[in-house]
Design a protein around this motif. Structure first.
Motif, PDB file in Angstrom:
ATOM      1  N   ASP A 185      34.737  41.138  52.479  1.00 48.80           N
ATOM      2  CA  ASP A 185      34.943  41.844  51.219  1.00 48.80           C
ATOM      3  C   ASP A 185      35.918  41.033  50.355  1.00 48.80           C
ATOM      4  O   ASP A 185      37.026  40.730  50.775  1.00 48.80           O
ATOM      5  CB  ASP A 185      35.525  43.231  51.557  1.00 48.80           C
ATOM      6  N   ASN A 187      37.595  41.903  47.939  1.00 48.65           N
ATOM      7  CA  ASN A 187      38.835  42.643  47.677  1.00 48.65           C
ATOM      8  C   ASN A 187      39.900  42.361  48.726  1.00 48.65           C
ATOM      9  O   ASN A 187      41.083  42.399  48.445  1.00 48.65           O
ATOM     10  CB  ASN A 187      38.568  44.158  47.658  1.00 48.65           C
ATOM     11  N   ILE A 188      39.457  42.090  49.955  1.00 49.43           N
ATOM     12  CA  ILE A 188      40.419  41.831  51.021  1.00 49.43           C
ATOM     13  C   ILE A 188      41.185  40.546  50.729  1.00 49.43           C
ATOM     14  O   ILE A 188      42.396  40.470  50.903  1.00 49.43           O
ATOM     15  CB  ILE A 188      39.679  41.725  52.373  1.00 49.43           C
ATOM     16  N   GLU A 190      41.585  39.255  47.739  1.00 47.23           N
ATOM     17  CA  GLU A 190      42.449  39.514  46.588  1.00 47.23           C
ATOM     18  C   GLU A 190      43.675  40.328  46.999  1.00 47.23           C
ATOM     19  O   GLU A 190      44.773  40.092  46.508  1.00 47.23           O
ATOM     20  CB  GLU A 190      41.659  40.247  45.497  1.00 47.23           C
ATOM     21  N   ALA A 191      43.473  41.274  47.925  1.00 48.87           N
ATOM     22  CA  ALA A 191      44.606  42.065  48.406  1.00 48.87           C
ATOM     23  C   ALA A 191      45.639  41.141  49.048  1.00 48.87           C
ATOM     24  O   ALA A 191      46.846  41.281  48.820  1.00 48.87           O
ATOM     25  CB  ALA A 191      44.136  43.120  49.394  1.00 48.87           C
ATOM     26  N   ARG A 193      46.127  37.990  48.405  1.00 47.01           N
ATOM     27  CA  ARG A 193      46.794  37.244  47.323  1.00 47.01           C
ATOM     28  C   ARG A 193      47.849  38.103  46.669  1.00 47.01           C
ATOM     29  O   ARG A 193      48.963  37.678  46.405  1.00 47.01           O
ATOM     30  CB  ARG A 193      45.765  36.841  46.259  1.00 47.01           C
ATOM     31  N   ASP A 194      47.458  39.348  46.402  1.00 45.89           N
ATOM     32  CA  ASP A 194      48.366  40.260  45.729  1.00 45.89           C
ATOM     33  C   ASP A 194      49.615  40.505  46.564  1.00 45.89           C
ATOM     34  O   ASP A 194      50.686  40.765  46.036  1.00 45.89           O
ATOM     35  CB  ASP A 194      47.646  41.583  45.451  1.00 45.89           C
ATOM     36  N   LEU A 195      49.482  40.424  47.889  1.00 51.11           N
ATOM     37  CA  LEU A 195      50.634  40.651  48.765  1.00 51.11           C
ATOM     38  C   LEU A 195      51.460  39.385  48.927  1.00 51.11           C
ATOM     39  O   LEU A 195      52.354  39.324  49.746  1.00 51.11           O
ATOM     40  CB  LEU A 195      50.157  41.159  50.124  1.00 51.11           C
ATOM     41  N   GLY A 196      51.128  38.342  48.164  1.00 54.96           N
ATOM     42  CA  GLY A 196      51.978  37.165  48.112  1.00 54.96           C
ATOM     43  C   GLY A 196      51.535  36.001  48.973  1.00 54.96           C
ATOM     44  O   GLY A 196      52.269  35.022  49.110  1.00 54.96           O
ATOM     45  N   ALA A 197      50.373  36.092  49.601  1.00 59.44           N
ATOM     46  CA  ALA A 197      49.930  35.010  50.468  1.00 59.44           C
ATOM     47  C   ALA A 197      49.241  33.918  49.649  1.00 59.44           C
ATOM     48  O   ALA A 197      48.393  34.218  48.812  1.00 59.44           O
ATOM     49  CB  ALA A 197      48.974  35.538  51.530  1.00 59.44           C
TER      50      ALA A 197
ATOM     51  N   ARG B  51      42.840  43.823  36.653  1.00 60.91           N
ATOM     52  CA  ARG B  51      42.665  42.507  37.281  1.00 60.91           C
ATOM     53  C   ARG B  51      43.387  41.423  36.504  1.00 60.91           C
ATOM     54  O   ARG B  51      43.901  40.470  37.098  1.00 60.91           O
ATOM     55  CB  ARG B  51      41.176  42.182  37.437  1.00 60.91           C
ATOM     56  N   GLY B  55      46.527  39.296  37.932  1.00 60.97           N
ATOM     57  CA  GLY B  55      46.399  37.846  37.990  1.00 60.97           C
ATOM     58  C   GLY B  55      45.124  37.373  38.652  1.00 60.97           C
ATOM     59  O   GLY B  55      44.969  36.188  38.922  1.00 60.97           O
ATOM     60  N   PHE B  56      44.185  38.292  38.953  1.00 59.00           N
ATOM     61  CA  PHE B  56      42.913  37.883  39.542  1.00 59.00           C
ATOM     62  C   PHE B  56      42.014  37.253  38.486  1.00 59.00           C
ATOM     63  O   PHE B  56      41.093  36.523  38.798  1.00 59.00           O
ATOM     64  CB  PHE B  56      42.195  39.064  40.178  1.00 59.00           C
ATOM     65  N   ALA B  76      48.277  34.951  41.089  1.00 65.68           N
ATOM     66  CA  ALA B  76      48.422  36.336  41.560  1.00 65.68           C
ATOM     67  C   ALA B  76      49.472  36.471  42.658  1.00 65.68           C
ATOM     68  O   ALA B  76      50.242  37.427  42.664  1.00 65.68           O
ATOM     69  CB  ALA B  76      47.069  36.845  42.064  1.00 65.68           C
ATOM     70  N   HIS B  77      49.511  35.508  43.602  1.00 62.95           N
ATOM     71  CA  HIS B  77      50.392  35.710  44.745  1.00 62.95           C
ATOM     72  C   HIS B  77      51.863  35.477  44.423  1.00 62.95           C
ATOM     73  O   HIS B  77      52.721  35.689  45.260  1.00 62.95           O
ATOM     74  CB  HIS B  77      49.945  34.871  45.947  1.00 62.95           C
ATOM     75  N   ILE B  81      53.313  41.995  41.827  1.00 62.07           N
ATOM     76  CA  ILE B  81      52.774  43.257  41.330  1.00 62.07           C
ATOM     77  C   ILE B  81      51.853  43.820  42.406  1.00 62.07           C
ATOM     78  O   ILE B  81      50.988  43.112  42.917  1.00 62.07           O
ATOM     79  CB  ILE B  81      51.981  43.038  40.021  1.00 62.07           C
ATOM     80  N   GLY B  82      52.067  45.085  42.776  1.00 64.22           N
ATOM     81  CA  GLY B  82      51.240  45.685  43.823  1.00 64.22           C
ATOM     82  C   GLY B  82      49.871  46.057  43.291  1.00 64.22           C
ATOM     83  O   GLY B  82      49.714  46.329  42.101  1.00 64.22           O
ATOM     84  N   PHE B  83      48.877  46.057  44.169  1.00 67.37           N
ATOM     85  CA  PHE B  83      47.523  46.431  43.755  1.00 67.37           C
ATOM     86  C   PHE B  83      46.917  47.263  44.871  1.00 67.37           C
ATOM     87  O   PHE B  83      46.851  46.830  46.006  1.00 67.37           O
ATOM     88  CB  PHE B  83      46.690  45.166  43.510  1.00 67.37           C
ATOM     89  N   PHE B  85      43.459  48.894  46.005  1.00 66.49           N
ATOM     90  CA  PHE B  85      42.042  48.813  45.667  1.00 66.49           C
ATOM     91  C   PHE B  85      41.348  50.139  45.903  1.00 66.49           C
ATOM     92  O   PHE B  85      41.742  50.921  46.771  1.00 66.49           O
ATOM     93  CB  PHE B  85      41.359  47.740  46.510  1.00 66.49           C
ATOM     94  N   ALA B  89      40.567  48.008  50.833  1.00 62.91           N
ATOM     95  CA  ALA B  89      40.624  46.595  51.213  1.00 62.91           C
ATOM     96  C   ALA B  89      41.653  46.317  52.304  1.00 62.91           C
ATOM     97  O   ALA B  89      42.420  45.373  52.232  1.00 62.91           O
ATOM     98  CB  ALA B  89      40.913  45.723  49.982  1.00 62.91           C
ATOM     99  N   SER B 153      51.448  47.904  49.850  1.00 63.18           N
ATOM    100  CA  SER B 153      51.980  47.411  48.580  1.00 63.18           C
ATOM    101  C   SER B 153      53.455  47.765  48.431  1.00 63.18           C
ATOM    102  O   SER B 153      54.274  46.943  48.034  1.00 63.18           O
ATOM    103  CB  SER B 153      51.215  48.014  47.403  1.00 63.18           C
TER     104      SER B 153
END
Lengths: 288, 361
Positions: A185, A187-188, A190-191, A193-197, B51, B55-56, B76-77, B81-83, B85, B89, B153
């Motif tokens: 997925d 989204n996984i 992107e999740a 990335r969003d968590l800083g990885a 998005r 930063g996606f 984005a990383h 900013i928390g996301f 889904f 996800a 998050s």
């Protein structure tokens, strides 16, 4: 009532299983048992009889050539497996994950399969004009002035066998890995990335573990085919590289059924160990 | 609403997919420590907006600031900013504990093992999932997954969390419980939630402020009651799903509609002439009634729908337009209506909102 239903379910299950079970017994279990049995028969130069003996087994392990073939088989298998993984994984990563359009990734996978439209032997033999002393690679390198005399090690060596096998089997690695990667997925990722990885972290912690079942399936495909190989080494090594498969071919050719059976049993055991080992890495039943 | 520093600001943000303009020159400011609902119909660009903020996706034009810093070109990383889904996800191969710990373990800042254990335990406790740490995501329910996604998050202590239709995948019961819980969790932390939803009830119930997005533009931004009481344009009134809207013609001081010509005291600028009256301000009279409070709209009764605290009556005008009347039962028993009979609807003209192509006076 319910007992009757469950009885009927059971007999249905049984009926559905029968054709498969019969087929497997006739054409898999029985022949393997036969090979095992024949490996203990007594072989004389021109005939074979069913007196049980350990002679063929002793001969195998006493012969440097045979044991050497076992090690060559294992070495080549490991080299080809590593190369197909190193070449196949990035390709699968591109096809399965980085290409966003589903249509394009299907087209790319089909392109990978196009070489299969010609026969296996043709594909193997096509490497000869490519790698030979006066082959395409040597001519181009000489024209470019990169080398003075042709590189002879390209053909009829272990290298040419490795090149040939890698080219032929890499697609069996790409397919299952690309399939698993395609199922991740987005989204996984992107999740993550969003968590800083960053990219590397996402690869090692998310993408690789989630594609591992694909790697295992691909590795099983490649291993099963490479371990039983004889044609590529026969055609590209100039008889310098003898695999267990080649030995079986020559033994059968000279009607030495007992020795051929010994090698067959050893190969089967080796395959069993390898496949069982891979299956321990991932619980495929859970993943697929 | 307390006035405070904006945590987040975007200026002139435009984003296109090919020919389609998903975001059209958006200016938007989010206050620190608040709950903002972003309401828009599907295709309005609301997910795209999230998005871009996360930063996606990179905007074609415009700048984005977060905590006083221009983050437009930041990957984005690195944004912090928390996301959350819509499909949660969660990482399927990691336990709940490891899912929540992921950002702490794999982020740019090194966190010690003991800190990770403490913070993850606290976050899991905050969303009420203590005891499920060792489960895998396929062993927990939808509501629990939602909480894990939130904890994952929040454990990084972001100042802004984007929630993409976070309740969309939950059933109705759970949705209401999670609404209350999301608000409660946010209030305990110093964080701004930007919650995207297509449901007007969710937006009005949850947001300290509501932004209404339509065709890539923010058409109204205000408190829920301000938006509910005075929608800026007729489309907002339409999304709120609380207004009967009538097309007609605004002629100076009068509006000509299916209910005849009525006097108008004020009109809001709009792209077409529309007359709006709330469902619960519309009242039912018999066809021959004379003492009407305002305009008379002849209708035929179709059906009713019992909602517990109120009854919704559905009528049809001559030109086959459906009109709704929301009768709250605290106002007494409604009159008995016969299906297929004609009635007259009327209302206090002062409670109507008129939108006009002419500029407001």
């Amino acid at each position: 009532m319910s007992a009757a239903t469950s009885n009927r379910d059971k007999s249905n299950t049984f009926r559905l299983l029968v054709p498969g079970v019969v087929w497997m017994i006739l054409f898999l279990v029985a022949p393997i048992m036969m090979i095992l049995y024949v490996s203990f028969w007594t072989q004389t130069t021109f005939s074979i009889n069913s007196t049980l003996t350990l002679d063929s087994w002793k001969n195998f392990f006493a012969s440097e050539a045979y044991v050497g073939a076992l090690w060559t088989t294992i070495r080549l298998w490991l080299i080809v497996l590593t190369l197909t993984l190193l070449i196949g994984y990035p390709a699968a990563l591109f096809v399965g994950l980085l290409v966003k359009s589903k249509t394009l990734s299907t087209i790319l996978l089909v392109l990978c399969v196009i070489p299969f439209w010609t026969s296996f032997l043709i594909r193997v033999l096509a490497w000869r004009p490519m790698l030979g002393k006066e082959g395409a690679i040597n001519i181009i390198l000489q024209k470019l002035g990169l080398i003075d005399s042709p590189i002879e090690v390209l053909l009829f060596s272990e290298l040419s066998v490795v090149i040939g096998m890698t080219q032929i089997y890499v697609v069996f690695m790409v397919g299952p890995i690309a399939f698993m990667l395609g199922r991740i997925d987005r989204n996984i990722i992107e999740a993550a990335r969003d968590l800083g990885a960053g990219f590397g972290r996402i690869f090692w912690k998310i993408v690789l573990p989630l594609s591992l079942p694909g790697v295992v399936v691909g590795a099983i495909f490649v291993s099963v085919m490479v371990l039983g190989e004889f044609a590529t080494s026969g055609a590209l090594s100039g008889r310098k590289v003898n695999l267990l498969g080649n030995i079986i071919v020559t033994q059968v050719g000279s009607l030495k059924w007992a020795m051929a059976s010994v090698v067959g049993v050893i190969l089967t055991i080796l395959l069993g160990i390898v496949v069982a080992g891979f299956l321990r890495i991932v619980d495929l039943k859970r993943e697929i | 609403m307390t006035q405070s520093e904006p945590i987040f600001r975007m200026e002139g943000v435009t984003h296109r997919y090919g020919d389609l303009t998903a975001l059209d020159d958006i200016d938007f400011v989010a206050e620190d420590n608040s709950y903002i609902a972003l309401l828009g119909p599907s295709g309005s660009g609301k997910t795209c907006l999230l998005r871009v903020i996360a930063g996606f996706e990179k905007p074609d034009k415009g700048r984005i600031w977060f905590q006083g810093r221009d983050i437009t070109d930041l990957p984005a990383h690195e944004r912090g900013i928390g996301f959350v889904f819509q499909n949660f996800a969660l990482f399927p191969h990691l336990t709940i504990f490891e899912n929540v710990a992921f950002g702490l373990r794999n982020g740019a800042v090194k966190v010690s093992e003991t800190d990770i254990a403490d913070r993850v335990t606290d976050a899991i406790d905050m969303v009420g999932l203590t005891g499920l740490e060792d489960r895998s995501p396929d062993q927990i329910s939808g509501g629990q997954k939602q909480r894990v996604a939130l904890a994952r998050s929040l454990v990084l202590q972001p100042k802004l969390v984007l929630l993409d239709e976070p309740l969309g995948a939950l059933d109705a019961n759970l949705r209401e419980r999670m609404q209350i819980e999301l608000r409660a969790i946010r209030e305990r932390l110093d964080v701004t939630f930007l919650h995207v939803t297509g449901s007007e009830t969710e937006a009005l119930a949850m947001g300290d402020k509501v932004a209404v997005l339509d065709q890539g533009q923010i058409v109204q931004y205000g408190t829920p009651d301000a938006i509910y009481d005075s929608p800026a344009i007729s489309d907002v009134a339409l999304f709120l799903n609380r207004f009967n809207l009538f097309n007609g013609e605004l002629q100076g001081d009068t509006f000509v509609g299916p209910f005849g010509t009525v006097p108008v005291t004020a009109a809001q600028p709009n792209k077409s002439d529309v007359y709006a009256i709330r469902y619960d301000r519309t009242r039912i009279f018999s066809a021959d009634a004379v003492d009407l409070p305002g305009p008379a709209l002849p209708v035929r009764y179709l059906a009713s729908e019992y909602l517990g605290s109120s009854i919704v009556f559905l009528f049809e005008t001559k030109d086959r337009k459906t009109v709704e009347v929301d009768h709250h039962l605290s106002l007494g028993e409604p009159r008995d209506l016969t299906v297929g009979e004609n009635y007259t609807l009327s209302w206090d003209p002062a409670q109507a909102i008129v939108f006009g192509k002419e500029t407001a006076r």
